[in-house]
Design an enzyme around this catalytic site. Structure first.
Site, PDB file in Angstrom:
ATOM      1  N   TYR A   1      88.396  17.492  94.071  1.00  0.00           N
ATOM      2  CA  TYR A   1      88.470  17.702  95.528  1.00  0.00           C
ATOM      3  C   TYR A   1      87.716  18.962  95.962  1.00  0.00           C
ATOM      4  O   TYR A   1      87.365  19.809  95.152  1.00  0.00           O
ATOM      5  CB  TYR A   1      89.896  17.674  96.040  1.00  0.00           C
ATOM      6  CG  TYR A   1      90.923  18.670  95.574  1.00  0.00           C
ATOM      7  CD1 TYR A   1      90.606  19.870  94.957  1.00  0.00           C
ATOM      8  CD2 TYR A   1      92.276  18.393  95.773  1.00  0.00           C
ATOM      9  CE1 TYR A   1      91.579  20.762  94.566  1.00  0.00           C
ATOM     10  CE2 TYR A   1      93.265  19.276  95.394  1.00  0.00           C
ATOM     11  CZ  TYR A   1      92.907  20.456  94.793  1.00  0.00           C
ATOM     12  OH  TYR A   1      93.888  21.345  94.409  1.00  0.00           O
ATOM     13  N   GLU A   2      87.433  18.997  97.260  1.00  0.00           N
ATOM     14  CA  GLU A   2      86.590  20.048  97.854  1.00  0.00           C
ATOM     15  C   GLU A   2      85.192  20.090  97.237  1.00  0.00           C
ATOM     16  O   GLU A   2      84.561  21.136  97.143  1.00  0.00           O
ATOM     17  CB  GLU A   2      87.268  21.429  97.743  1.00  0.00           C
ATOM     18  CG  GLU A   2      88.669  21.489  98.323  1.00  0.00           C
ATOM     19  CD  GLU A   2      88.752  21.009  99.760  1.00  0.00           C
ATOM     20  OE1 GLU A   2      87.768  21.176 100.504  1.00  0.00           O
ATOM     21  OE2 GLU A   2      89.789  20.443 100.134  1.00  0.00           O
ATOM     22  N   GLY A   3      84.702  18.924  96.824  1.00  0.00           N
ATOM     23  CA  GLY A   3      83.360  18.818  96.278  1.00  0.00           C
ATOM     24  C   GLY A   3      83.371  18.689  94.772  1.00  0.00           C
ATOM     25  O   GLY A   3      83.778  19.604  94.067  1.00  0.00           O
TER      26      GLY A   3
END
Length: 522
Positions: A404-406
């Site tokens: 998550y978050e890239g």
């Protein structure tokens, strides 16, 4: 360890003094944070993994103790600790808030995701929409309201240009938001009275891609429905929601069509949070393994009582590896957060340096947490594989950190293409200046190899550059981690031993990264 590494981070002392703090005050703050983690957060972390979250009558019900723990977090000022007192914060420097959050994350990572997105969202409102911030931030600080980041859709994850959620202008100047959003952490819950979604929605055409997206604050007052919460490998205590928006009323933030750039402040802080989660988990895994090894008795002479397994050389090696991973992750997070803080104070070079470090912090604190959880299980042996001990939970929870978050692939491309090549190597040059000023031997050798690798990649066909990005990201980590490990060695004691352990293999790992790049360019 946390305070020793923080105090050795260049730039921190000046930031501490500017905030009107001294070493004693910082130590007291950390003591209170550690106490709260042990007494309040760890119990809910343990409970949540067994109870999970659930949906009843269209609303998410959180595990036992969540509401009370969240209010305790608010009453102690931790939700918006680094924000201005005008917005309900305490005005603490970002590195100190990150330091305090490390024991929090080790105790209850899934629970902390609610306050993490609320903090990042509050910073965004303060920067981009002061009038909304004046209404929302004090309520967030007192734990009455929370904020989410609301981007992904079933057919548009990292490819945000394909977002279909639609925003239609109402007669009163507000917007009606309609569409489906997924992967929304704490998209619904029962810990606070109101939830505000910072939501990307389309005001332009689909063909405009990201240029047709705008950012809205959409409270859950009406028109938002929970379709389900995901069943996941880990993070049982964090409800990951699929939300359906049906004409929900939203307020535009900033200019139409600039939604993604408006959201950058929140994304930066969320990625910093992910790195802090990884460092906190790595510290907790090292602590757990050492504690178990001191108590568990096995082996030794058959003519005598069994000895604590910490006396066995191979266990000592494993514990040192865990200590090194925790220390290097902690050092990276302080290097990054001090740079972010300096950038917010107006230092343009530090903004550039922070941008160079953040993909590394997000990626390798996440990978380090997974490795640390696996290592803790190994020290505990069969016990580590059982739910009697939390090591297996840390292993499940840590796996999300590189997703998550890239994802790691996105971080690699961001690091190589945007932060190095497209930015004329400015961040790399700032880092190189630090290494050369430190006169660190191993770090200098690895840096020179990174610079040569950059020359090799620069000017290549973009498809080859993208294929080489993951290897280059790992090469960058070898260089930065060697620099940080040299700093640990200079501190002496246990940190020096951890630093030497890390440095013993970093040049070999650089060779692997170079081989990955070479393959990508072939």
């Amino acid at each position: 360890m946390i305070l020793d590494i923080l105090n050795a981070t260049p730039g921190w002392a000046a930031q501490r003094d500017a905030a009107g703090l001294d070493e004693m005050a910082v130590a007291q703050i950390m003591e209170e944070a550690t106490k709260l983690a042990e007494e309040v957060l760890k119990p809910v972390g343990d409970t949540a993994d067994a109870q999970h979250c659930r949906v009843e009558n269209g609303r998410v019900i959180t595990p036992e103790g969540y509401k009370e723990a969240y209010q305790t977090l608010a009453e102690n000022g931790w939700i918006l600790a680094d924000m201005d007192p005008d917005f309900g914060g305490m005005g603490l420097p970002i590195p100190l808030v990150l330091a305090a959050n490390m024991p929090f994350e080790g105790a209850a990572q899934p629970f902390l995701m609610a306050s993490g997105s609320s903090r990042a969202g509050s910073h965004l409102l303060a920067e981009r929409a002061p009038e909304l911030a004046a209404e929302w931030c004090p309520k967030v600080a007192e734990g009455a309201w929370t904020i989410t980041i609301c981007i992904s859709e079933p057919d548009a994850g990292s490819d945000v240009g394909r977002i279909r959620t639609k925003a239609t202008l109402n007669d009163d100047g507000s917007y009606a938001i309609s569409g489906t959003k997924c992967w929304i952490s704490f998209g619904d819950h029962d810990m606070a009275a109101r939830i505000g979604h910072l939501c990307l929605a389309r005001t332009g055409t689909l063909e405009e891609g990201t240029r047709g997206l705008s950012l809205f604050l959409v409270p859950n007052d009406e028109g938002i429905f929970v379709e389900r919460i995901e069943e996941k490998l880990g993070l049982a205590g964090s409800p990951t929601c699929v939300l359906r928006f049906e004409g929900a009323k939203g307020t535009l933030i900033g200019e139409p069509g600039r939604g993604l750039s408006q959201l950058f402040t929140m994304i930066e802080l969320m990625r910093l949070q992910v790195g802090g989660q990884g460092a906190g988990l790595a510290q907790e895994c090292a602590r757990l393994a050492r504690s178990y090894a001191q108590d568990r008795k096995q082996g030794g002479s058959p003519k005598a009582s069994p000895v604590p397994i910490i006396q066995h050389p191979d266990v000592q090696r494993q514990l040192l590896a865990l200590d090194a991973q925790a220390a290097i992750a902690t050092a990276l997070m302080f290097e990054a957060s001090v740079s972010v803080q300096a950038g917010k104070a107006g230092d343009a070079d530090m903004t550039t340096y922070a941008a160079f470090l953040l993909p590394l912090a997000k990626t390798f604190c996440g990978e380090g947490a997974s490795e640390s959880a696996s290592g803790a299980i190994q020290v505990l042996g069969g016990a580590g594989y059982t739910r009697e001990w939390p090591a297996e939970r840390y292993y499940r929870d840590a796996r999300i950190l590189t997703i998550y978050e890239g994802t790691t692939g996105m971080q690699g491309q961001d690091f190589l293409i945007r932060r190095v090549l497209n930015d004329e190597r400015k961040g790399l040059k700032l880092f190189a200046d630090r290494v050369r000023a430190s006169e660190a031997g191993v770090a200098l050798r690895v840096l020179e190899r990174l610079e040569a690798l950059t020359d090799q990649i620069d000017g290549q066909d973009m498809s080859k550059v993208m294929a080489a990005a993951d290897g280059y990201l790992r090469a960058g980590w070898c260089a930065v981690s060697a620099y940080l490990a040299e700093r640990l060695v200079a501190q002496g004691g246990d940190l020096a031993e951890a630093g030497r352990f890390w440095l013993a293999t970093v040049e070999a790992r650089m060779g692997v990264a170079e081989a990955q790049v070479a393959y990508g360019l072939s």
